[in-house]
Design a protein around this motif. Sequence first.
Motif, PDB file in Angstrom:
ATOM      1  N   PRO A  63       0.828  -1.209   0.000  1.00  0.00           N
ATOM      2  CA  PRO A  63       0.000   0.000   0.000  1.00  0.00           C
ATOM      3  C   PRO A  63       0.863   1.261   0.000  1.00  0.00           C
ATOM      4  CG  PRO A  63      -0.835  -1.599   1.584  1.00  0.00           C
ATOM      5  CD  PRO A  63       0.489  -2.119   1.117  1.00  0.00           C
ATOM      6  N   GLY A  64       0.461   2.226  -0.823  1.00  0.00           N
ATOM      7  CA  GLY A  64       1.176   3.490  -0.884  1.00  0.00           C
ATOM      8  C   GLY A  64       2.300   3.527  -1.897  1.00  0.00           C
ATOM      9  N   ALA A  65       2.634   2.382  -2.479  1.00  0.00           N
ATOM     10  CA  ALA A  65       3.714   2.357  -3.468  1.00  0.00           C
ATOM     11  C   ALA A  65       3.267   3.058  -4.749  1.00  0.00           C
ATOM     12  CB  ALA A  65       4.136   0.929  -3.764  1.00  0.00           C
ATOM     13  N   THR A  66       4.174   3.807  -5.334  1.00  0.00           N
ATOM     14  CA  THR A  66       3.944   4.482  -6.614  1.00  0.00           C
ATOM     15  C   THR A  66       5.165   4.254  -7.487  1.00  0.00           C
ATOM     16  OG1 THR A  66       2.585   6.202  -5.577  1.00  0.00           O
ATOM     17  CG2 THR A  66       3.509   6.700  -7.735  1.00  0.00           C
ATOM     18  N   ILE A  67       4.956   3.777  -8.696  1.00  0.00           N
ATOM     19  CA  ILE A  67       6.090   3.562  -9.600  1.00  0.00           C
ATOM     20  C   ILE A  67       5.807   4.169 -10.969  1.00  0.00           C
ATOM     21  CG2 ILE A  67       6.877   1.460  -8.432  1.00  0.00           C
ATOM     22  CD1 ILE A  67       5.606  -0.144 -10.747  1.00  0.00           C
ATOM     23  N   VAL A  68       6.877   4.590 -11.620  1.00  0.00           N
ATOM     24  CA  VAL A  68       6.835   5.069 -13.004  1.00  0.00           C
ATOM     25  C   VAL A  68       8.082   4.532 -13.688  1.00  0.00           C
ATOM     26  CG1 VAL A  68       6.832   7.046 -14.555  1.00  0.00           C
ATOM     27  CG2 VAL A  68       5.651   7.201 -12.343  1.00  0.00           C
ATOM     28  N   GLY A  69       7.905   3.792 -14.770  1.00  0.00           N
ATOM     29  CA  GLY A  69       9.070   3.271 -15.468  1.00  0.00           C
ATOM     30  C   GLY A  69       8.684   2.527 -16.734  1.00  0.00           C
ATOM     31  N   PRO A  70       9.676   2.237 -17.579  1.00  0.00           N
ATOM     32  CA  PRO A  70       9.426   1.543 -18.836  1.00  0.00           C
ATOM     33  C   PRO A  70       9.145   0.058 -18.621  1.00  0.00           C
ATOM     34  CG  PRO A  70      11.769   1.937 -18.577  1.00  0.00           C
ATOM     35  CD  PRO A  70      11.088   2.632 -17.439  1.00  0.00           C
ATOM     36  N   ALA A  71       8.253  -0.473 -19.445  1.00  0.00           N
ATOM     37  CA  ALA A  71       7.885  -1.879 -19.349  1.00  0.00           C
ATOM     38  C   ALA A  71       8.941  -2.766 -19.983  1.00  0.00           C
ATOM     39  CB  ALA A  71       6.542  -2.105 -20.037  1.00  0.00           C
ATOM     40  N   MET A  72       9.343  -3.776 -19.228  1.00  0.00           N
ATOM     41  CA  MET A  72      10.125  -4.887 -19.758  1.00  0.00           C
ATOM     42  C   MET A  72       9.175  -6.080 -19.711  1.00  0.00           C
ATOM     43  SD  MET A  72      13.741  -6.463 -18.432  1.00  0.00           S
ATOM     44  CE  MET A  72      13.046  -6.613 -16.778  1.00  0.00           C
ATOM     45  N   HIS A 100      15.326 -10.473 -15.564  1.00  0.00           N
ATOM     46  CA  HIS A 100      16.105  -9.786 -14.534  1.00  0.00           C
ATOM     47  C   HIS A 100      17.555  -9.583 -15.007  1.00  0.00           C
ATOM     48  CE1 HIS A 100      12.655 -10.484 -12.139  1.00  0.00           C
ATOM     49  NE2 HIS A 100      12.984 -11.662 -11.645  1.00  0.00           N
ATOM     50  N   ASN A 101      18.070 -10.559 -15.708  1.00  0.00           N
ATOM     51  CA  ASN A 101      19.465 -10.519 -16.157  1.00  0.00           C
ATOM     52  C   ASN A 101      19.727  -9.363 -17.115  1.00  0.00           C
ATOM     53  OD1 ASN A 101      22.177 -11.596 -16.552  1.00  0.00           O
ATOM     54  ND2 ASN A 101      21.458 -12.343 -18.529  1.00  0.00           N
ATOM     55  N   ILE A 102      18.741  -9.008 -17.950  1.00  0.00           N
ATOM     56  CA  ILE A 102      18.950  -7.951 -18.945  1.00  0.00           C
ATOM     57  C   ILE A 102      18.277  -6.643 -18.546  1.00  0.00           C
ATOM     58  CG2 ILE A 102      19.231  -9.612 -20.819  1.00  0.00           C
ATOM     59  CD1 ILE A 102      16.367  -8.994 -21.708  1.00  0.00           C
ATOM     60  N   ALA A 103      17.698  -6.601 -17.346  1.00  0.00           N
ATOM     61  CA  ALA A 103      17.001  -5.392 -16.896  1.00  0.00           C
ATOM     62  C   ALA A 103      17.961  -4.232 -16.702  1.00  0.00           C
ATOM     63  CB  ALA A 103      16.263  -5.669 -15.590  1.00  0.00           C
ATOM     64  N   GLU A 104      17.411  -3.033 -16.810  1.00  0.00           N
ATOM     65  CA  GLU A 104      18.148  -1.811 -16.511  1.00  0.00           C
ATOM     66  C   GLU A 104      17.476  -1.094 -15.347  1.00  0.00           C
ATOM     67  OE1 GLU A 104      18.877   0.684 -19.870  1.00  0.00           O
ATOM     68  OE2 GLU A 104      19.870  -0.914 -21.008  1.00  0.00           O
ATOM     69  N   GLN A 105      18.237  -0.216 -14.715  1.00  0.00           N
ATOM     70  CA  GLN A 105      17.735   0.540 -13.571  1.00  0.00           C
ATOM     71  C   GLN A 105      16.440   1.251 -13.931  1.00  0.00           C
ATOM     72  OE1 GLN A 105      19.404   0.642 -10.531  1.00  0.00           O
ATOM     73  NE2 GLN A 105      17.655   1.719  -9.671  1.00  0.00           N
ATOM     74  N   GLY A 106      15.397   1.028 -13.113  1.00  0.00           N
ATOM     75  CA  GLY A 106      14.135   1.724 -13.313  1.00  0.00           C
ATOM     76  C   GLY A 106      13.106   0.974 -14.118  1.00  0.00           C
ATOM     77  N   ASP A 107      13.448  -0.224 -14.624  1.00  0.00           N
ATOM     78  CA  ASP A 107      12.492  -0.996 -15.419  1.00  0.00           C
ATOM     79  C   ASP A 107      11.361  -1.546 -14.555  1.00  0.00           C
ATOM     80  OD1 ASP A 107      13.856  -0.593 -17.770  1.00  0.00           O
ATOM     81  OD2 ASP A 107      14.770  -2.590 -17.840  1.00  0.00           O
ATOM     82  N   VAL A 108      10.216  -1.768 -15.209  1.00  0.00           N
ATOM     83  CA  VAL A 108       9.071  -2.421 -14.583  1.00  0.00           C
ATOM     84  C   VAL A 108       8.813  -3.721 -15.336  1.00  0.00           C
ATOM     85  CG1 VAL A 108       6.623  -2.261 -14.012  1.00  0.00           C
ATOM     86  CG2 VAL A 108       8.049  -0.203 -13.939  1.00  0.00           C
ATOM     87  N   LEU A 109       8.862  -4.849 -14.647  1.00  0.00           N
ATOM     88  CA  LEU A 109       8.597  -6.136 -15.283  1.00  0.00           C
ATOM     89  C   LEU A 109       7.094  -6.313 -15.443  1.00  0.00           C
ATOM     90  CD1 LEU A 109       9.642  -8.825 -16.359  1.00  0.00           C
ATOM     91  CD2 LEU A 109       9.565  -9.722 -14.028  1.00  0.00           C
ATOM     92  N   VAL A 110       6.650  -6.521 -16.679  1.00  0.00           N
ATOM     93  CA  VAL A 110       5.232  -6.683 -16.985  1.00  0.00           C
ATOM     94  C   VAL A 110       5.028  -8.094 -17.533  1.00  0.00           C
ATOM     95  CG1 VAL A 110       3.275  -5.844 -18.345  1.00  0.00           C
ATOM     96  CG2 VAL A 110       4.971  -4.218 -17.456  1.00  0.00           C
ATOM     97  N   ILE A 111       4.297  -8.918 -16.787  1.00  0.00           N
ATOM     98  CA  ILE A 111       4.159 -10.334 -17.116  1.00  0.00           C
ATOM     99  C   ILE A 111       2.740 -10.671 -17.557  1.00  0.00           C
ATOM    100  CG2 ILE A 111       4.299 -12.692 -16.229  1.00  0.00           C
ATOM    101  CD1 ILE A 111       6.398 -11.765 -14.246  1.00  0.00           C
TER     102      ILE A 111
END
Length: 240
Positions: A63-72, A100-111
Amino acid sequence: MTKTLLGKIAPERVKSLDIERPPQDLIDGFKALGDASGIVSDVMDHLGIAATLPGSLLKPTIPGATIVGPAMTLRNTVMTGHPVDNARAHRNGMAEIEAHNIAEQGDVLVIEGVPGLSNMGGISAQVAKRQGEIGAIVSGGVRDVAHSRRVGFPVWATEVSPITGKWRIETIEINGPVQIEGIRVNPGDLVVADDTGVCFIPRDRAREVLELSRKRAAAEDARCDAIDRGVAIRDLPSAS
């Protein structure tokens, strides 16, 4: 730095090791709006972009989490064979570790996941956190919610299930288009998520959405200020 795969998935199933991400100033601009999924959703309505899902469907684990980032993006399907046979043979078809191995800082994993099963657990969340990902959006089940909370990795998921996907799920594509509850999400699209819901902003429309969101946020601030100052209801600034 050159990115290489770990061998957990066939190379041809990884559509791109380096996705095109929105410029940092766009990401920072949306972050400055705070928990603004409502504002962003309103703006996308005006622009004809139907790409918002409610928090009652994609439920936040923190609760209270807010994220903004590009979808991986990552796409799962049901694995062939009986789970017991797959477990005995140690046939684990899940491969989010490659994301996870190819992720960059700030990415959001979208499954795009499988319902009723865990598409992501606590260890996976901990690895994602270490790799710099800021959260995950999962159409399907997740588990070990206490673990992901403990490491500060927020997840928005349609289900929670203790049933492992190891012997039941196969990852069939990374960084290709996915369907999240009927919404198409491409790698590099911008994800805005908070307690209220999740907005998927097409990368090529993100600047337009941000500019209008800033204007709407300013108008809402002015309306709230007028309310606090005791302005009569009939004289309040327009909400449109």
